[in-house]
Motif scaffolding. Structure first.
Motif, PDB file in Angstrom:
ATOM      1  N   ARG A  77      -3.278-123.095  65.721  1.00 29.89           N
ATOM      2  CA  ARG A  77      -4.693-123.369  65.949  1.00 29.89           C
ATOM      3  C   ARG A  77      -5.469-123.562  64.643  1.00 29.89           C
ATOM      4  O   ARG A  77      -6.650-123.876  64.665  1.00 29.89           O
ATOM      5  CB  ARG A  77      -5.332-122.258  66.775  1.00 29.89           C
ATOM      6  CG  ARG A  77      -4.833-122.232  68.192  1.00 29.89           C
ATOM      7  CD  ARG A  77      -5.720-121.419  69.115  1.00 29.89           C
ATOM      8  NE  ARG A  77      -5.154-121.366  70.451  1.00 29.89           N
ATOM      9  CZ  ARG A  77      -5.221-122.353  71.340  1.00 29.89           C
ATOM     10  NH1 ARG A  77      -5.813-123.477  71.030  1.00 29.89           N
ATOM     11  NH2 ARG A  77      -4.674-122.221  72.535  1.00 29.89           N
ATOM     12  N   SER A  78      -4.795-123.398  63.521  1.00 33.68           N
ATOM     13  CA  SER A  78      -5.461-123.579  62.229  1.00 33.68           C
ATOM     14  C   SER A  78      -5.496-125.057  61.851  1.00 33.68           C
ATOM     15  O   SER A  78      -4.780-125.873  62.419  1.00 33.68           O
ATOM     16  CB  SER A  78      -4.735-122.785  61.141  1.00 33.68           C
ATOM     17  OG  SER A  78      -3.533-123.437  60.767  1.00 33.68           O
ATOM     18  N   ARG A  79      -6.315-125.376  60.860  1.00 33.84           N
ATOM     19  CA  ARG A  79      -6.386-126.750  60.348  1.00 33.84           C
ATOM     20  C   ARG A  79      -5.263-127.037  59.355  1.00 33.84           C
ATOM     21  O   ARG A  79      -4.983-128.187  59.033  1.00 33.84           O
ATOM     22  CB  ARG A  79      -7.730-126.970  59.657  1.00 33.84           C
ATOM     23  CG  ARG A  79      -8.906-126.904  60.593  1.00 33.84           C
ATOM     24  CD  ARG A  79     -10.194-127.288  59.903  1.00 33.84           C
ATOM     25  NE  ARG A  79     -10.407-126.637  58.631  1.00 33.84           N
ATOM     26  CZ  ARG A  79     -11.156-125.573  58.420  1.00 33.84           C
ATOM     27  NH1 ARG A  79     -11.800-125.021  59.420  1.00 33.84           N
ATOM     28  NH2 ARG A  79     -11.293-125.057  57.217  1.00 33.84           N
ATOM     29  N   THR A  80      -4.629-126.012  58.862  1.00 31.77           N
ATOM     30  CA  THR A  80      -3.671-126.119  57.765  1.00 31.77           C
ATOM     31  C   THR A  80      -2.572-127.149  58.002  1.00 31.77           C
ATOM     32  O   THR A  80      -2.318-127.998  57.147  1.00 31.77           O
ATOM     33  CB  THR A  80      -3.052-124.741  57.473  1.00 31.77           C
ATOM     34  OG1 THR A  80      -4.113-123.867  57.073  1.00 31.77           O
ATOM     35  CG2 THR A  80      -2.001-124.807  56.399  1.00 31.77           C
ATOM     36  N   ASP A 119      -9.778-125.766  67.278  1.00 28.12           N
ATOM     37  CA  ASP A 119     -11.043-126.093  67.924  1.00 28.12           C
ATOM     38  C   ASP A 119     -11.887-126.964  67.002  1.00 28.12           C
ATOM     39  O   ASP A 119     -11.914-126.754  65.792  1.00 28.12           O
ATOM     40  CB  ASP A 119     -11.823-124.812  68.254  1.00 28.12           C
ATOM     41  CG  ASP A 119     -11.124-123.970  69.307  1.00 28.12           C
ATOM     42  OD1 ASP A 119     -10.411-124.551  70.153  1.00 28.12           O
ATOM     43  OD2 ASP A 119     -11.288-122.741  69.276  1.00 28.12           O
ATOM     44  N   LYS A 120     -12.554-127.918  67.560  1.00 30.32           N
ATOM     45  CA  LYS A 120     -13.509-128.764  66.846  1.00 30.32           C
ATOM     46  C   LYS A 120     -12.919-129.431  65.610  1.00 30.32           C
ATOM     47  O   LYS A 120     -13.581-129.582  64.586  1.00 30.32           O
ATOM     48  CB  LYS A 120     -14.747-127.957  66.465  1.00 30.32           C
ATOM     49  CG  LYS A 120     -15.480-127.390  67.653  1.00 30.32           C
ATOM     50  CD  LYS A 120     -16.674-126.581  67.241  1.00 30.32           C
ATOM     51  CE  LYS A 120     -17.321-125.978  68.465  1.00 30.32           C
ATOM     52  NZ  LYS A 120     -18.399-125.102  68.145  1.00 30.32           N
ATOM     53  N   PHE A 121     -11.657-129.793  65.693  1.00 29.84           N
ATOM     54  CA  PHE A 121     -10.979-130.457  64.579  1.00 29.84           C
ATOM     55  C   PHE A 121      -9.922-131.378  65.164  1.00 29.84           C
ATOM     56  O   PHE A 121      -8.739-131.043  65.213  1.00 29.84           O
ATOM     57  CB  PHE A 121     -10.348-129.400  63.651  1.00 29.84           C
ATOM     58  CG  PHE A 121      -9.905-129.941  62.324  1.00 29.84           C
ATOM     59  CD1 PHE A 121     -10.834-130.301  61.364  1.00 29.84           C
ATOM     60  CD2 PHE A 121      -8.563-130.086  62.035  1.00 29.84           C
ATOM     61  CE1 PHE A 121     -10.422-130.794  60.138  1.00 29.84           C
ATOM     62  CE2 PHE A 121      -8.144-130.574  60.807  1.00 29.84           C
ATOM     63  CZ  PHE A 121      -9.082-130.927  59.855  1.00 29.84           C
ATOM     64  N   PRO A 122     -10.325-132.566  65.641  1.00 29.30           N
ATOM     65  CA  PRO A 122      -9.423-133.420  66.413  1.00 29.30           C
ATOM     66  C   PRO A 122      -8.460-134.278  65.592  1.00 29.30           C
ATOM     67  O   PRO A 122      -8.038-135.329  66.044  1.00 29.30           O
ATOM     68  CB  PRO A 122     -10.407-134.303  67.191  1.00 29.30           C
ATOM     69  CG  PRO A 122     -11.575-134.417  66.272  1.00 29.30           C
ATOM     70  CD  PRO A 122     -11.676-133.072  65.587  1.00 29.30           C
ATOM     71  N   VAL A 123      -8.087-133.838  64.408  1.00 32.28           N
ATOM     72  CA  VAL A 123      -7.179-134.634  63.577  1.00 32.28           C
ATOM     73  C   VAL A 123      -5.822-134.836  64.241  1.00 32.28           C
ATOM     74  O   VAL A 123      -5.128-135.802  63.962  1.00 32.28           O
ATOM     75  CB  VAL A 123      -7.045-134.022  62.165  1.00 32.28           C
ATOM     76  CG1 VAL A 123      -6.219-132.754  62.206  1.00 32.28           C
ATOM     77  CG2 VAL A 123      -6.466-135.018  61.197  1.00 32.28           C
ATOM     78  N   HIS A 124      -5.454-133.969  65.153  1.00 33.19           N
ATOM     79  CA  HIS A 124      -4.180-134.126  65.856  1.00 33.19           C
ATOM     80  C   HIS A 124      -4.131-135.451  66.611  1.00 33.19           C
ATOM     81  O   HIS A 124      -3.054-136.006  66.825  1.00 33.19           O
ATOM     82  CB  HIS A 124      -3.939-132.970  66.826  1.00 33.19           C
ATOM     83  CG  HIS A 124      -4.995-132.841  67.870  1.00 33.19           C
ATOM     84  ND1 HIS A 124      -5.007-133.612  68.998  1.00 33.19           N
ATOM     85  CD2 HIS A 124      -6.078-132.053  67.934  1.00 33.19           C
ATOM     86  CE1 HIS A 124      -6.054-133.296  69.726  1.00 33.19           C
ATOM     87  NE2 HIS A 124      -6.724-132.352  69.102  1.00 33.19           N
TER      88      HIS A 124
END
Length: 135
Positions: A77-80, A119-124
């Motif tokens: 769930r992290s942005r890393t 959450d709130k990071f749709p780079v996937h």
């Protein structure tokens, strides 16, 4: 909680965490020297070498610590795993020889397979579009 119960993990679902852990190890075993992940010294060389660590919410060193603590879903769930620049500086400089970049890719594949995203990071969505186009 009785002493025979599995510990409650980050998401409160020990069986789901165990499933994530098994799936992650399946990915890591396909990497050259993937088992070296268990030998991490927690020296921080990977994080110190990473040109985008400043933007990560979980540093590469902390990824291993969270894995050891049984918090794989927190990593997913992290942005890393989405911010890794794929420069391999962490891998080249690791004194143990851990394939850090490839490990982050394994985590990214697991996140995509299980549809676990930050959450709130749709780079996937960008990664998934690339996968869909290149097959």
């Amino acid at each position: 909680m009785s002493s025979n119960s599995p510990p409650e993990l980050s998401n409160g679902h020990p069986q789901e965490e165990a499933s994530l852990r098994d799936a992650f190890w399946h990915q890591v075993k396909s990497l050259p020297d993937g088992q070296k992940l268990k030998e991490c010294l927690q020296c921080g060389t990977c994080t110190g070498s990473c040109p985008v660590a400043y933007a990560m919410d979980v540093t590469p060193r902390a990824v291993v610590a969270l894995f050891r603590a049984g918090m794989i879903e927190d990593i997913l769930r992290s942005r890393t795993i989405w911010l890794c620049a794929s420069c391999y500086s962490c891998t080249v400089r690791c004194p143990v020889g851990i394939q850090v970049t490839d490990t982050l890719y394994a985590l990214k594949r697991l996140a995509i397979d299980r549809k676990i995203y930050p959450d709130k990071f749709p780079v996937h969505a960008l990664s998934q579009a690339f996968i869909d186009r290149t097959g």
